[in-house]
Design an enzyme around this catalytic site. Structure first.
Site, PDB file in Angstrom:
ATOM      1  CD  GLN A 134      -2.816   0.373   4.548  1.00  0.00           C
ATOM      2  OE1 GLN A 134      -2.744   1.581   4.321  1.00  0.00           O
ATOM      3  NE2 GLN A 134      -1.763  -0.378   4.798  1.00  0.00           N
ATOM      4  N   GLY A 139      -3.824   3.416   1.489  1.00  0.00           N
ATOM      5  CA  GLY A 139      -4.739   3.618   2.591  1.00  0.00           C
ATOM      6  C   GLY A 139      -5.970   4.389   2.147  1.00  0.00           C
ATOM      7  N   PRO A 186       0.833  -1.209   0.000  1.00  0.00           N
ATOM      8  CG  PRO A 186       0.018  -1.007   2.170  1.00  0.00           C
ATOM      9  CD  PRO A 186       0.736  -1.953   1.267  1.00  0.00           C
ATOM     10  CG  MET A 187       3.501   2.287  -1.823  1.00  0.00           C
ATOM     11  SD  MET A 187       4.569   1.950  -3.243  1.00  0.00           S
ATOM     12  CE  MET A 187       3.528   0.808  -4.185  1.00  0.00           C
ATOM     13  CB  THR A 188      -0.456   7.646   0.558  1.00  0.00           C
ATOM     14  OG1 THR A 188      -0.925   6.916   1.700  1.00  0.00           O
ATOM     15  CG2 THR A 188      -1.316   8.877   0.358  1.00  0.00           C
ATOM     16  CE1 TYR A 206      -0.344   8.403   9.182  1.00  0.00           C
ATOM     17  CE2 TYR A 206       0.488   6.269   8.478  1.00  0.00           C
ATOM     18  CZ  TYR A 206       0.465   7.648   8.357  1.00  0.00           C
ATOM     19  OH  TYR A 206       1.254   8.268   7.420  1.00  0.00           O
ATOM     20  CG  HIS A 214      -2.380   1.731   7.899  1.00  0.00           C
ATOM     21  ND1 HIS A 214      -1.263   1.392   8.630  1.00  0.00           N
ATOM     22  CD2 HIS A 214      -1.968   2.675   7.014  1.00  0.00           C
ATOM     23  CE1 HIS A 214      -0.229   2.093   8.200  1.00  0.00           C
ATOM     24  NE2 HIS A 214      -0.622   2.880   7.219  1.00  0.00           N
ATOM     25  N   GLY A 215      -2.582  -0.855  10.936  1.00  0.00           N
ATOM     26  CA  GLY A 215      -2.226  -0.729  12.346  1.00  0.00           C
ATOM     27  C   GLY A 215      -0.771  -0.375  12.547  1.00  0.00           C
ATOM     28  CB  ALA A 216       1.917  -0.131  10.395  1.00  0.00           C
ATOM     29  CG  HIS A 217       3.712   2.820   8.825  1.00  0.00           C
ATOM     30  ND1 HIS A 217       3.321   2.672   7.502  1.00  0.00           N
ATOM     31  CD2 HIS A 217       4.558   1.787   9.075  1.00  0.00           C
ATOM     32  CE1 HIS A 217       3.904   1.611   6.990  1.00  0.00           C
ATOM     33  NE2 HIS A 217       4.661   1.051   7.927  1.00  0.00           N
TER      34      HIS A 217
END
Length: 373
Positions: free
Chosen positions: A110, A67, A33-35, A182, A177-180
């Site tokens: 995502q 996302g 996944p890449m915004t 956020y 999305h449970g990372a980075h």
């Protein structure tokens, strides 16, 4: 190893199908996944559908979309990032699904809530304050709204509604999305979660919000509909942050998520080949697979000679080999591999790798971010 032998090895290792719940992914290659911010008003159009379909046509087995915001006013911070609520946005996503399926791929959205990463006054809902477990940003600034129980319930419901919508319009699964750094990750990490109620304190308590989201999504979809959970140690703006310093602490995080219904974990690292803990060569995906018993996806600078931070410095990313990746896949350290920038540079990366045409790979350049190549 001769070029032909290397090509045969790559094809044999990466071409194997893999089961995720009720879904069979045709090979081990996923699109990370890449915004991209090419969805005006939050609605993905034909250009977005073509963008993802090109990767499926180019040999990617599983496309994980950028996302996409769940239906909560504070979920987003841009009106060019796609939404996953509202008839117009969901109709746009249905077109994306149809295009990817027609190209022979599988696809998952995502689902995303940015939490305290939201900029105050930003679209798509300017009046919504940044919201998080304690109203604290990743850098420790108290600049937002500490979520109430009502807020938590609304966000959990928004994720569940999005998961149900994804299955309804034909997606093959969902990724949470449970990372980075956020929202979900803000609850998991002690640096942003200072709560003293049932959602803060111990590792197991900090995992409660994430587990309740997973459980609500699991209840909203079919039993064999895949739910992936993306997790990381690092945060945007804090690359040394860690959720777990030991395997035992990591176990305390992944166990409740596994019990809640996660099908597989997508473990985000900046360099996939680095060991996660002392005394073992296993990377984060390897450890999570070992501790959870669930399949895992690895990611991090696959096929390129620098990590994504180089993109921000406008550094050229050159093509690099994947022998170390194949070594790990062959010993089942993890099950799938997500490709990011290498796929932005070359939509046919997967097909070229599988066919041994590495001399034809197109390197990634930061200028490629300006268009939907």
């Amino acid at each position: 190893m001769t070029p032909s032998t290397a090509a045969t090895r790559a094809a044999q290792t990466l071409s194997r199908p893999f089961a995720l719940g009720g879904l069979t992914v045709p090979n081990r290659i996923a699109m990370a996944p890449m915004t991209r911010e090419f969805s005006p008003g939050g609605v993905p159009g034909a250009d977005v559908a073509d963008y993802y379909a090109r990767r499926a046509a180019g040999g990617v087995g599983l496309v994980i979309t950028e996302g996409t915001y769940v239906g909560h006013a504070a979920a987003g911070t841009s009106d060019a990032v796609p939404r996953f609520h509202g008839t117009d946005a969901l109709d746009g996503w249905a077109g994306v699904v149809a295009a990817v399926h027609a190209a022979g791929g599988t696809i998952m959205p995502q689902l995303w809530h940015v939490g305290m990463a939201r900029q105050a006054g930003a679209p798509p809902f300017p009046d919504a304050p940044p919201s998080g477990p304690s109203g604290i940003t990743v850098d420790g600034t108290p600049s937002g709204h500490a979520m109430t129980q009502r807020d938590l319930d609304e966000v959990i419901a928004a994720f569940a509604e999005a998961a149900a919508a994804a299955e309804r319009i034909g997606f093959d699964g969902v990724e949470l999305h449970g990372a980075h750094g956020y929202l979900i990750d803000q609850f998991l990490w002690s640096g942003t979660n200072r709560r003293t109620d049932a959602y803060g304190g111990s590792l197991s308590a900090r995992t409660r919000f994430a587990a309740e989201i997973v459980a609500a999504c699991r209840e909203a979809v079919s039993p064999d509909f895949p739910i992936l959970f993306r997790m990381s140690q690092w945060k945007m703006g804090n690359y040394e942050a860690r959720l777990a310093d030991t395997p035992e602490e990591l176990q305390a995080i992944v166990a409740p998520l596994t019990d809640a219904g996660v099908t597989a974990f997508h473990c985000s690292t900046r360099r996939y080949w680095l060991p996660e803990f002392e005394g073992s060569d296993l990377n984060l995906a390897g450890w999570v697979k070992k501790l959870s018993g669930r399949p895992t996806v690895t990611v991090g600078s696959v096929g390129l000679d620098n990590e994504f931070l180089g993109t921000f410095r406008h550094e050229q990313a050159r093509v690099s080999g994947i022998d170390r990746l194949l070594d790990r896949l062959e010993r089942d350290e993890f099950d799938l591999v997500a490709i990011g920038r290498a796929l932005l540079g070359d939509p046919e990366w997967a097909a070229k790798i599988l066919a041994g045409r590495t001399d034809a790979l197109v390197p990634f350049d930061a200028s490629m971010l300006k268009t939907l190549n």
